[in-house]
Design an enzyme around this catalytic site. Structure first.
Site, PDB file in Angstrom:
ATOM      1  N   TYR A  53      37.222 -21.205  28.417  1.00  0.00           N
ATOM      2  CA  TYR A  53      37.589 -21.450  29.805  1.00  0.00           C
ATOM      3  C   TYR A  53      37.020 -20.370  30.719  1.00  0.00           C
ATOM      4  O   TYR A  53      37.335 -19.175  30.563  1.00  0.00           O
ATOM      5  CB  TYR A  53      39.107 -21.507  29.972  1.00  0.00           C
ATOM      6  N   HIS A 111      39.100 -24.821  18.437  1.00  0.00           N
ATOM      7  CA  HIS A 111      39.043 -25.651  19.645  1.00  0.00           C
ATOM      8  C   HIS A 111      38.611 -27.085  19.342  1.00  0.00           C
ATOM      9  O   HIS A 111      39.150 -28.037  19.909  1.00  0.00           O
ATOM     10  CB  HIS A 111      38.110 -25.008  20.668  1.00  0.00           C
TER      11      HIS A 111
END
Length: 276
Positions: A53, A111
């Site tokens: 992010y 992830h």
């Protein structure tokens, strides 16, 4: 607030805070930090982030937000699949810890699945647990067949699967969610309002108006009504956080739930797990 329990017995609030697409606009940094801190004060103590992010800047923002309140927060971050090897995962974890300004992660996730064998990732995660760098680990964006392979590769200590799940993404209800529920592994639902797209849905708006709440609150309450589900909406301002928190107190009636099933029917059969 409703809580969910991980397989290791730890409980967390069923409503947390996501940070995808935060820390991308420096002019909003102060507002976003205030939002995260407000969320913690309101009981939304699970905060989810990732090294991906904003190229790590989201982790730095979270670290700044939780300064002085680290022990009140259940901190989650995620590693890129290319960093999930025995050699690279420890380095990726250390970098996340440094950006977050902490000595440990409460939950560390893969992830999504890449080319690194799952058995190697499991072993690397367990070594991080043994080293005290992470308390527990899990995965994200793994479908039912992936989870079967994960367990076969020694991953029976996986604590959660973070997936795209909301009123418009109900495919996992056919296979993945029952598989997880059977093993008491909670779902962590990201993009619970479909990155805001759900808010313009007319049918959802009608139900929200009749209940005197917002469409986002109805969408979140629908997820929170489901057993073993943690919702992690992003909120970039304190008023938005307060709106999300109020959803945890919204009890949808059986009639509400039936209407939502009619408006947002799940697919007739299993579909591949979707990602955003």
């Amino acid at each position: 607030m409703k809580t969910i329990r991980f397989p290791d017995g730890t409980t967390v609030p069923a409503l947390g805070q996501g940070t995808w697409m935060m820390a991308e606009d420096p002019s909003r940094r102060g507002q976003e930090i205030a939002a995260l801190r407000e969320g913690v004060e309101l009981g939304l103590t699970l905060i989810d982030t990732a090294e991906m992010y904003a190229d790590g800047e989201s982790e730095r923002l979270v670290g700044e937000a939780i300064a002085g309140m680290r022990d009140r927060v259940f901190l989650v971050s995620k590693a890129y699949p290319q960093n999930a090897s025995a050699k690279r995962l420890p380095r990726a974890c250390e970098a996340s810890l440094e950006r977050l300004g902490t000595d440990r992660l409460d939950l560390y996730l893969l992830h999504w699945r890449g080319s690194v064998p799952l058995a190697e990732t499991v072993e690397a995660m367990e070594r991080l647990v043994a080293a005290g760098k992470i308390v527990r680990w899990g995965v994200s964006n793994l479908d039912a067949n992936d989870m079967e392979e994960l367990v076969a590769a020694g991953g029976e200590r996986c604590q959660t699967d973070q997936i795209l799940y909301n009123l418009t993404r109900r495919g996992p209800e056919h296979d993945l969610i029952p598989w997880l529920a059977e093993r008491r592994v909670p779902v962590m639902a990201y993009s619970p309002v479909e990155q805001g797209r759900l808010l313009a849905h007319r049918g959802l708006a009608v139900i929200a108006r009749e209940r005197g709440v917002t469409p986002a609150q109805v969408a979140l309450a629908w997820l929170l009504a489901r057993d073993g589900t943690v919702a992690i909406p992003k909120a970039g301002s304190a008023p938005h956080v307060r709106e999300n928190r109020a959803a945890a107190d919204l009890d949808l009636s059986d009639t509400d739930l039936a209407r939502l099933d009619d408006i947002f029917p799940r697919p007739p059969g299993p579909v591949p797990l979707e990602m955003l």
